[in-house]
Write an enzyme that holds these catalytic residues in place. Sequence first.
Site, mmCIF file in Angstrom:
data_model
loop_
_atom_site.group_PDB
_atom_site.id
_atom_site.type_symbol
_atom_site.label_atom_id
_atom_site.label_comp_id
_atom_site.label_asym_id
_atom_site.label_seq_id
_atom_site.Cartn_x
_atom_site.Cartn_y
_atom_site.Cartn_z
ATOM 1 N N CYS A 2 7.431 22.555 18.819
ATOM 2 C CA CYS A 2 6.459 22.760 18.179
ATOM 3 C C CYS A 2 6.183 24.137 17.626
ATOM 4 O O CYS A 2 6.966 25.092 17.983
ATOM 5 C CB CYS A 2 5.249 22.076 18.661
ATOM 6 S SG CYS A 2 5.465 20.634 19.714
ATOM 7 N N ARG A 27 10.186 23.289 12.185
ATOM 8 C CA ARG A 27 10.403 22.973 13.466
ATOM 9 C C ARG A 27 10.229 21.374 13.618
ATOM 10 O O ARG A 27 10.742 20.976 14.576
ATOM 11 C CB ARG A 27 9.672 23.846 14.344
ATOM 12 C CG ARG A 27 10.025 25.216 14.350
ATOM 13 C CD ARG A 27 9.095 26.109 14.870
ATOM 14 N NE ARG A 27 9.199 25.995 16.565
ATOM 15 C CZ ARG A 27 9.857 26.648 17.119
ATOM 16 N NH1 ARG A 27 10.715 27.644 16.985
ATOM 17 N NH2 ARG A 27 9.966 26.305 18.761
ATOM 18 N N TRP A 74 4.569 18.309 18.039
ATOM 19 C CA TRP A 74 5.526 17.246 18.023
ATOM 20 C C TRP A 74 4.877 16.282 19.237
ATOM 21 O O TRP A 74 5.447 16.726 20.327
ATOM 22 C CB TRP A 74 6.911 17.535 18.005
ATOM 23 C CG TRP A 74 7.916 16.621 17.974
ATOM 24 C CD1 TRP A 74 8.615 16.025 18.679
ATOM 25 C CD2 TRP A 74 8.250 16.021 16.638
ATOM 26 N NE1 TRP A 74 9.227 15.034 18.561
ATOM 27 C CE2 TRP A 74 9.299 14.873 17.085
ATOM 28 C CE3 TRP A 74 7.962 16.394 15.356
ATOM 29 C CZ2 TRP A 74 9.878 14.224 16.097
ATOM 30 C CZ3 TRP A 74 8.585 15.375 14.392
ATOM 31 C CH2 TRP A 74 9.641 14.329 14.902
ATOM 32 N N ASN A 100 3.411 24.775 23.997
ATOM 33 C CA ASN A 100 4.531 23.791 23.757
ATOM 34 C C ASN A 100 5.443 23.657 25.076
ATOM 35 O O ASN A 100 5.231 24.418 26.034
ATOM 36 C CB ASN A 100 5.563 24.802 22.839
ATOM 37 C CG ASN A 100 5.156 24.816 21.501
ATOM 38 O OD1 ASN A 100 4.244 24.029 21.063
ATOM 39 N ND2 ASN A 100 5.901 25.737 20.783
ATOM 40 N N GLY A 101 6.141 22.595 25.228
ATOM 41 C CA GLY A 101 6.756 22.328 26.597
ATOM 42 C C GLY A 101 6.458 20.917 27.290
ATOM 43 O O GLY A 101 5.533 20.149 26.351
ATOM 44 N N GLU A 482 30.198 15.014 11.519
ATOM 45 C CA GLU A 482 29.091 15.764 10.844
ATOM 46 C C GLU A 482 28.555 15.243 9.614
ATOM 47 O O GLU A 482 27.585 15.217 9.374
ATOM 48 C CB GLU A 482 29.648 17.315 10.830
ATOM 49 C CG GLU A 482 28.716 18.128 10.179
ATOM 50 C CD GLU A 482 27.261 18.611 10.821
ATOM 51 O OE1 GLU A 482 26.438 18.976 9.954
ATOM 52 O OE2 GLU A 482 27.252 17.965 12.046
ATOM 53 N N LYS A 486 24.690 14.124 8.878
ATOM 54 C CA LYS A 486 24.047 14.671 7.944
ATOM 55 C C LYS A 486 23.406 13.699 7.104
ATOM 56 O O LYS A 486 21.997 13.436 6.586
ATOM 57 C CB LYS A 486 24.642 15.616 6.670
ATOM 58 C CG LYS A 486 25.008 16.863 7.458
ATOM 59 C CD LYS A 486 23.686 17.767 7.472
ATOM 60 C CE LYS A 486 23.916 18.809 8.683
ATOM 61 N NZ LYS A 486 23.772 18.370 9.990
ATOM 62 N N GLU A 489 20.515 11.983 9.126
ATOM 63 C CA GLU A 489 19.358 12.832 9.116
ATOM 64 C C GLU A 489 18.391 12.655 7.792
ATOM 65 O O GLU A 489 17.242 12.518 8.188
ATOM 66 C CB GLU A 489 19.793 14.192 9.419
ATOM 67 C CG GLU A 489 20.200 14.506 10.859
ATOM 68 C CD GLU A 489 20.742 16.024 10.951
ATOM 69 O OE1 GLU A 489 20.547 16.460 12.155
ATOM 70 O OE2 GLU A 489 21.447 16.452 10.144
ATOM 71 N N HIS A 505 40.667 -1.026 15.448
ATOM 72 C CA HIS A 505 40.169 -1.529 16.768
ATOM 73 C C HIS A 505 38.801 -1.957 16.881
ATOM 74 O O HIS A 505 38.395 -1.619 18.010
ATOM 75 C CB HIS A 505 40.589 -0.306 17.783
ATOM 76 C CG HIS A 505 41.975 -0.099 18.001
ATOM 77 N ND1 HIS A 505 42.792 -0.826 18.549
ATOM 78 C CD2 HIS A 505 42.947 0.772 17.488
ATOM 79 C CE1 HIS A 505 44.114 -0.538 18.637
ATOM 80 N NE2 HIS A 505 43.967 0.741 18.079
ATOM 81 N N LYS A 604 13.426 21.192 14.186
ATOM 82 C CA LYS A 604 14.556 22.066 13.946
ATOM 83 C C LYS A 604 15.073 22.436 15.662
ATOM 84 O O LYS A 604 16.325 22.367 15.574
ATOM 85 C CB LYS A 604 13.989 23.048 13.468
ATOM 86 C CG LYS A 604 14.951 24.269 12.895
ATOM 87 C CD LYS A 604 16.310 23.871 12.270
ATOM 88 C CE LYS A 604 17.066 24.853 11.824
ATOM 89 N NZ LYS A 604 18.352 24.130 11.065
#
Length: 609
Positions: A2, A27, A74, A100-101, A482, A486, A489, A505, A604
């Site tokens: 956050c 973030r 968050w 935060n945390g 990657e 993307k 996301e 397979h 972020k």
Amino acid sequence: MCGIVGYIGSGEATEYIFDGLKRLEYRGYDSAGIATIAGGSMDRRRGEGKLINLEKKLRDEPLAGTIGIGHTRWATHGRPTEFNAHPHTDGSGKITVVHNGIIENYMPLKEKLIEKGHRFVSQTDTEVLAHLIEDEFDGDLEAAVRAALKRVEGAYAIGVISTHDPDTLIAGRKSSPLILGLGDNENFIASDVPAILPYTRKIIYLEDEEIAVLTRAGVTVKGLDGNVIEKKTETIEWNPVLAEKGGYDHFMLKEIYEQPQVIRNTIGGRTDEEHAKIYLEEMALTVEEVKKLKHIYIVACGTAYYSGFVGKYMIEQLARVQVEVDFASEFRYRNPIVDETTLVIVISQSGETADTLAALREAKKRGAKVIGIVNVKGSSIAREVDGVLYIHAGPEIGVASTKAYMAMLIALILIAIQFGRMRELVDVPEARRLIRELKRLPRLIERTLADVGDLQEISEAYFEARDFLYLGRGINFPTAMEGALKLKEISYIHAEAYAAGEMKHGPIALIDRNMPVLCIATKSDTYDKVLSNIQEVKAREGHIIALVTEGDEEILKYTRDVITVPETEEVLSPIVNVVPLQLLAYYIALRRGSDVDQPRNLAKSVTVE
């Protein structure tokens, strides 16, 4: 994860704090709030959702005061609602906290406080902190904060204001980033540099279990024991313009187009083509140490993990050292085989990723040497590793990483060449050739970015797809991963990546006329194998999107949906190949109406486990 911003000075605190919170939107967050003190009284405004909701409340009911704290939350404990939004107060309403945390022992603490008569109004662990400070308060706010923090277990970055001491702002941290900004008769706290960069470039980085006492006149840093700690003031070189969109519609698009310059910045003065040398003194590794290496771990999360996967191929090919790539979230929980013959490379854009930081500490505890690939100077990881390679990507605002990933790849190929030279496996001609090709990469990517018409047409054809497969082989298998990440996301389309040889397979069962399959088929030693995979997809009526090297006519037998990139050395090809995959994800997300810069449920910097 956050954002925290705090201000004490002579200006209107709300203006500074709200502006700082907007600069931390990248973030990720689901609610926001600000509290200030004016005329001896505490007041606050909070809102669910985006900052625009809080802004409306502040217009309707302004907050006065020259001291205050703000937060974008968050949710970790409790739903993303207004009553769970920060700031939180104690029972008296005189002590207010942002945090935060995660407070791991908040439940037993809460139960004891309830037994003492404290009443809680939210579902958060943060509210416990406000009540703890109230419980410890005996006329000295600073002492109460220190005593409260000694009772908590877990991670925290906090800001505290109180009507008991209306001219003091207190901050503290443990395992969650927090910085102090020093101004002229005004001072700041923030989770990250961009929040306060327009107002000051003088920064102090708080370390674990340190608190800061901020007044208008100055800042004092202490340990939890109350002893004063002398701290170094850093001067930040970033230009605030770097954190603005610069005319692009989205930060993500701007950052994609910044990648040629990012490559130049990351290479910097680290190469000497004439003498076939790479200069990475900041890694603090001797030739003897590199020659003795038996095992390398690359440890990271998310996009950084995929960059590490590419790095595995690079280092193993050029330096012939066994490399294992591990998710940081798994590394320390599986009793890894690490000793003094092991090198651990940790990769993190922010330098604050909680799992990566924990893995770093576990590796050092077991005797390994640890180097970091990091973007943010002075971050926790940068301070704790034995050597650090800064990637110089500048601020990355878009949640979905692009230019930082690019810079990580450049850092890893520099390491691979350096290790190859140190181990006498890369000779002078090969090193010169690789360095020369490295320096060509910005121009090659600029060519790719100059004509995106095919990508826009392909995005128009496939933006309604429900699923995607991405296929790659060898060093471009991680590129496929990657690319799929993307797309997931920012467009919210389900996408999976496979090593192309594994398609038969299992994944081949998914292929039908509704399944787009993006195949990375650039020039390589396995090109014929990938072409065979493409034929298998076509035989099952899958829609093929092919990423190929310029001049490839063979691919037109199988698909008209072709994306071309300039040819380069195969070991460098992931650096070029990832760019059109970033753009394809961007254009598809744009066509679907997604929030490109702030995709749902993502943050972020993941600074909690």
